[in-house]
Design a protein around this motif. Structure first.
Motif, mmCIF file in Angstrom:
data_model
loop_
_atom_site.group_PDB
_atom_site.id
_atom_site.type_symbol
_atom_site.label_atom_id
_atom_site.label_comp_id
_atom_site.label_asym_id
_atom_site.label_seq_id
_atom_site.Cartn_x
_atom_site.Cartn_y
_atom_site.Cartn_z
ATOM 1 N N THR A 12 21.398 5.256 5.491
ATOM 2 C CA THR A 12 20.613 4.017 5.520
ATOM 3 C C THR A 12 19.499 4.094 4.498
ATOM 4 O OG1 THR A 12 19.056 4.831 7.205
ATOM 5 C CG2 THR A 12 21.069 3.759 7.997
ATOM 6 N N ARG A 13 19.086 2.898 4.040
ATOM 7 C CA ARG A 13 17.919 2.810 3.161
ATOM 8 C C ARG A 13 16.873 1.979 3.873
ATOM 9 N NH1 ARG A 13 15.649 0.056 -1.336
ATOM 10 N NH2 ARG A 13 14.708 1.545 -2.796
ATOM 11 N N ILE A 14 15.651 2.549 3.977
ATOM 12 C CA ILE A 14 14.574 1.941 4.755
ATOM 13 C C ILE A 14 13.484 1.485 3.802
ATOM 14 C CG2 ILE A 14 12.910 2.324 6.613
ATOM 15 C CD1 ILE A 14 14.715 4.674 7.509
ATOM 16 N N GLN B 259 12.120 -1.916 7.572
ATOM 17 C CA GLN B 259 13.345 -2.679 7.773
ATOM 18 C C GLN B 259 14.505 -1.986 7.072
ATOM 19 O OE1 GLN B 259 13.343 -5.583 9.753
ATOM 20 N NE2 GLN B 259 11.313 -4.728 10.158
ATOM 21 N N LEU B 260 15.697 -2.102 7.668
ATOM 22 C CA LEU B 260 16.891 -1.498 7.091
ATOM 23 C C LEU B 260 17.391 -2.372 5.953
ATOM 24 C CD1 LEU B 260 18.783 -0.363 10.325
ATOM 25 C CD2 LEU B 260 17.615 1.083 8.665
ATOM 26 N N LEU B 261 17.376 -1.817 4.738
ATOM 27 C CA LEU B 261 17.837 -2.543 3.557
ATOM 28 C C LEU B 261 19.309 -2.295 3.276
ATOM 29 C CD1 LEU B 261 14.794 -1.792 1.232
ATOM 30 C CD2 LEU B 261 15.120 -3.718 2.801
ATOM 31 N N TYR B 262 19.804 -1.144 3.731
ATOM 32 C CA TYR B 262 21.221 -0.801 3.536
ATOM 33 C C TYR B 262 21.664 0.083 4.685
ATOM 34 C CZ TYR B 262 25.377 1.637 1.942
ATOM 35 O OH TYR B 262 26.630 2.174 1.875
ATOM 36 N N VAL B 263 22.899 -0.138 5.162
ATOM 37 C CA VAL B 263 23.493 0.689 6.214
ATOM 38 C C VAL B 263 24.940 0.937 5.834
ATOM 39 C CG1 VAL B 263 23.965 0.950 8.668
ATOM 40 C CG2 VAL B 263 22.005 -0.414 7.928
ATOM 41 N N SER B 264 25.366 2.193 5.817
ATOM 42 C CA SER B 264 26.738 2.510 5.450
ATOM 43 C C SER B 264 27.694 2.153 6.586
ATOM 44 C CB SER B 264 26.862 3.998 5.105
ATOM 45 O OG SER B 264 26.623 4.788 6.249
ATOM 46 N N PRO B 265 28.988 1.955 6.286
ATOM 47 C CA PRO B 265 29.956 1.553 7.324
ATOM 48 C C PRO B 265 30.100 2.543 8.467
ATOM 49 C CG PRO B 265 30.852 1.168 5.128
ATOM 50 C CD PRO B 265 29.580 1.944 4.941
ATOM 51 N N TRP C 98 27.190 -0.338 16.202
ATOM 52 C CA TRP C 98 26.918 -1.632 15.601
ATOM 53 C C TRP C 98 27.408 -1.644 14.154
ATOM 54 C CZ3 TRP C 98 23.446 0.051 19.352
ATOM 55 C CH2 TRP C 98 23.179 -0.863 20.387
ATOM 56 N N SER C 99 27.804 -2.819 13.681
ATOM 57 C CA SER C 99 28.292 -2.963 12.312
ATOM 58 C C SER C 99 27.107 -3.051 11.356
ATOM 59 C CB SER C 99 29.145 -4.225 12.189
ATOM 60 O OG SER C 99 28.338 -5.388 12.403
ATOM 61 N N PRO C 100 27.343 -2.816 10.055
ATOM 62 C CA PRO C 100 26.246 -2.927 9.086
ATOM 63 C C PRO C 100 25.608 -4.315 9.088
ATOM 64 C CG PRO C 100 28.128 -1.803 8.114
ATOM 65 C CD PRO C 100 28.582 -2.303 9.448
ATOM 66 N N GLU C 101 26.427 -5.362 9.243
ATOM 67 C CA GLU C 101 25.880 -6.714 9.236
ATOM 68 C C GLU C 101 24.891 -6.923 10.384
ATOM 69 O OE1 GLU C 101 29.045 -5.945 9.121
ATOM 70 O OE2 GLU C 101 29.469 -6.356 7.000
ATOM 71 N N GLU C 102 25.164 -6.292 11.532
ATOM 72 C CA GLU C 102 24.286 -6.448 12.682
ATOM 73 C C GLU C 102 22.982 -5.663 12.522
ATOM 74 O OE1 GLU C 102 27.223 -7.076 16.457
ATOM 75 O OE2 GLU C 102 27.335 -5.142 15.430
ATOM 76 N N LEU C 103 23.014 -4.573 11.735
ATOM 77 C CA LEU C 103 21.840 -3.714 11.606
ATOM 78 C C LEU C 103 20.933 -4.105 10.444
ATOM 79 C CD1 LEU C 103 23.384 -0.189 12.324
ATOM 80 C CD2 LEU C 103 22.042 -1.614 13.867
ATOM 81 N N THR D 161 17.069 -5.256 10.493
ATOM 82 C CA THR D 161 16.412 -4.865 11.738
ATOM 83 C C THR D 161 15.502 -3.667 11.479
ATOM 84 O OG1 THR D 161 18.203 -3.356 12.364
ATOM 85 C CG2 THR D 161 18.398 -5.658 13.060
ATOM 86 N N SER D 162 14.691 -3.324 12.461
ATOM 87 C CA SER D 162 13.776 -2.192 12.326
ATOM 88 C C SER D 162 14.552 -0.884 12.356
ATOM 89 C CB SER D 162 12.733 -2.208 13.456
ATOM 90 O OG SER D 162 11.968 -1.014 13.451
ATOM 91 N N SER D 163 14.155 0.044 11.505
ATOM 92 C CA SER D 163 14.814 1.355 11.482
ATOM 93 C C SER D 163 14.537 2.150 12.746
ATOM 94 C CB SER D 163 14.351 2.156 10.270
ATOM 95 O OG SER D 163 12.941 2.375 10.325
#
Length: 634
Positions: free
Chosen positions: A344-346, A351-357, A365-370, A373-375
């Motif tokens: 993840t990139r915070i 806030q989560l700017l990037y989340v890997s699959p 939870w899927s990347p789209e859902e995360l 949102t707050s890290s």
């Protein structure tokens, strides 16, 4: 004429000898089978380890080449739009260093259709350099394919080191060949990354392409093996019939070491990783333990054989020992029977700017859902402050990296244990910290195993009570607490009367059952949460009673002794009751009034125990109403 009964008597020594041989063979066979199962268990555990390592390494390789692919796509797109004129190349030469923002990327290069160097991130005079002889250049020139090509390792003309190339074809406006965009990754980058993992003294990790060319290896001093063609090895000769990932045992063609490994093919790039451990390293602890166990078994078998020989000889001398021989054979029979990660990139606002699959596997939870949102969402409330402090320290520049373990909510599994490794990221234009990158791994299984091992380390396996180590630690803690709170601390030492005679008469199986029964009695009488019942050693037990005066200590001790009487375990070698009984030594101390440590309390209870034994056993003796401790010095 010899009757059948007399014939049976004459053959009795032979039957007895056969029985002894059978027992010895059975013991040896069972021991060998058990050791073989233990060996297989060690190998299975090692297989799990290398499989987990391979999953992590292929993810790292995929991420690395995905980054390279992304950079090349952007660079080629710009070249095909702007062309390769002098103005474009001048701008490109200034632009390229800004794209080299990762330590994974060694250099970026642009060549024209003749192989002449146009631009690069390397600081050198490249006006006379030409790469048209390189294999990757010729393949792009001769093929209209525009995809990214991962080439064989080559020696860099810029720095002389071994590099892995990733390149794409650049087309002109008419679709003709206009040159090549190249990105290089140091072989040493992968080798250094692999050194972070524990593969054992002779283990290794290797990165290969699917053609069998070795791209990087952890145990490769001087890059001796880089570029080696392994396509003729069994792994690649049978490539078509093998699954994408599997356990693989082999003898290394590079150093001749027999290894167990797990290979994992990438589903995105023509790559694979091979994580391996030396089979000798894996089995070394088992071999040492097996040698000790088999030495014991062979000694036991030899003892049984010698005793059997003596018994058979007596049978030949006197037929009257036939019944004794049957009993001994029964005794012999009894002896034999006992004998992958989320990235993840915070941002600076947490806030989560990037989340890997892989977040689906880690959190549910899927990347789209995360995204957005707050890290800190989903982190257990007891761990939130600690995690937030670590992230804040990174964003404030107080540290460059951090690693910690915490509890994370999972959408389907409830709560899991996770390990996170955090690194700061820097803005490409200003060089200032613009966020944090976190790599999160699910370590629930490892944490559960650690907890189980911790429990086993403090529990007696036979009785289920605390073991000596746990007792000593608890005694020191309770002594310190009683000194701090100015309360009394009591201790009972309990020894089973004539237990060796019980074992000799009834056997070790009955002896173990007796100890387990006593353990249950002690557990029942250590009622309060702070009370501790422990197996002190052999047939000796201890009960620690915090905040208990001498009267309460004596009451608990007498209760244990009476409960053992009520249990009425037969012990014919323990007159006059002929039941299992115990001697109890008790002592009470007030640590706040003492200048000595907790060992004095144990010594006082031990003296009381010996007094109970000397007074006829089956009784409780208190070491005074309160142990007279030395007065505090001013």
């Amino acid at each position: 004429m010899v009757t059948s009964r007399e014939l049976g008597k004459t053959r009795l020594p032979l039957w007895a000898a056969g029985f002894v041989v059978l027992i010895c063979v059975a013991i040896l066979g069972m021991s060998i089978w058990r050791e073989w199962e233990a060996r297989n268990a060690e190998l299975r555990n090692a297989e799990i380890d290398v499989a987990n390592l391979a999953h992590s390494l292929i993810q790292h390789a995929d991420d690395t080449f995905e980054l390279a692919d992304t950079l090349l796509v952007g660079l080629v797109h710009r070249l095909e739009i702007d062309g390769t004129g002098p103005d474009t190349i001048t701008k490109l030469q200034a632009y390229l260093p800004t794209r080299k923002s990762s330590d994974r990327i060694r250099g970026i290069f642009v060549y024209d259709a003749t192989g002449r160097w146009l631009a690069t991130t390397e600081r050198l005079d490249f006006s006379k350099l030409n790469n048209s002889d390189r294999e990757y250049f010729q393949r792009h020139r001769d093929s209209p394919e525009t995809g990214t090509l991962i080439g064989r390792p080559v020696k860099s003309r810029a720095g002389g080191q071994w590099i892995i190339t990733a390149s794409r074809r650049v087309n002109d406006a008419d679709g003709g060949f206009a040159g090549v965009a190249l990105l290089t990754i140091d072989v040493s980058y992968f080798a250094k990354f692999y050194q972070r993992f524990d593969f054992g003294p002779n283990g290794s990790a290797s990165l290969l392409n699917t053609s069998g060319i070795l791209l990087a290896r952890s145990r490769d001093e001087g890059d001796t093996f880089v570029g080696r063609d392994l396509s003729n090895t069994p792994l690649f000769r049978e490539w078509g019939s093998r699954p994408a990932a599997a356990i693989y045992y082999f003898t290394s063609p590079l150093d001749g070491v027999r290894r167990l490994s797990y290979y994992q093919r990438s589903n995105r790039y023509p790559l694979m990783v091979l994580a391996s451990k030396s089979q000798d390293d894996v089995l070394a602890p088992w071999r040492r333990a097996a040698a000790a166990r088999m030495t014991f078994v062979l000694g036991l078998v030899l003892l049984i054989a010698v005793i059997g020989f003596l018994l058979v000889r007596q049978l030949l001398q006197r037929q009257r020992t036939a019944q004794a021989l049957v009993a001994q054979e029964a005794n012999f029979r009894l002896l034999a029977e006992q004998s992958s990660d989320m990235v993840t990139r915070i941002g600076l606002d947490n806030q989560l700017l990037y989340v890997s699959p892989s977040c689906v596997r880690i959190t549910g939870w899927s990347p789209e859902e995360l995204l957005g949102t707050s890290s800190l969402a989903g982190i257990h409330s007891d761990d939130t402050e600690r995690v937030e402090q670590a992230v804040t320290a990174l964003k404030n520049g107080e540290a460059e990296e951090a690693r910690f373990v915490y509890r994370q909510r999972h959408r389907n599994k409830g709560e899991i244990w996770a390990e996170a490794a955090l690194h700061v990221t820097l803005a490409s234009d200003s060089g200032e910290i613009d966020g944090v990158v976190a790599v999160v791994r699910d370590i629930t299984e490892q944490k559960d195993l650690q907890d189980k091992l911790a429990s086993l380390a403090t529990t007696d396996g036979l009785t289920g009570l605390a073991n000596r180590r746990a007792f000593d630690e608890r005694l020191a803690d309770e002594w310190a607490r009683a000194r701090r709170d100015d309360t009394q601390l009591s201790l009972l030492l309990i020894d089973v009367d004539h237990f060796k005679k019980f074992n000799d008469h009834y056997g070790h199986v009955a002896g173990d059952g007796c100890l387990r029964a006593i353990g249950r009695i002690l557990s029942a009488h250590a009622k309060r949460p702070a009370d501790l019942a422990a197996r002190y050693g052999g047939e000796e037990f201890a009960v620690l009673l915090p905040n208990t005066d001498p009267a309460g200590c004596a009451e608990v001790g007498e209760g244990i002794r009476r409960a053992l009487h009520d249990l009425a375990l037969l012990h014919v070698q323990n007159p006059p009751s002929r039941l299992v009984t115990a001697s109890v030594g008790a002592a009470t101390a007030r640590p706040a009034q003492a200048t000595t440590d907790c060992s004095t309390l144990v010594a006082a209870a031990d003296r009381a125990l010996y007094a109970a034994k000397d007074s006829g056993r089956d009784r409780l003796v208190m070491s005074g109403q309160v142990v007279p401790w030395p007065a505090k010095t001013a």
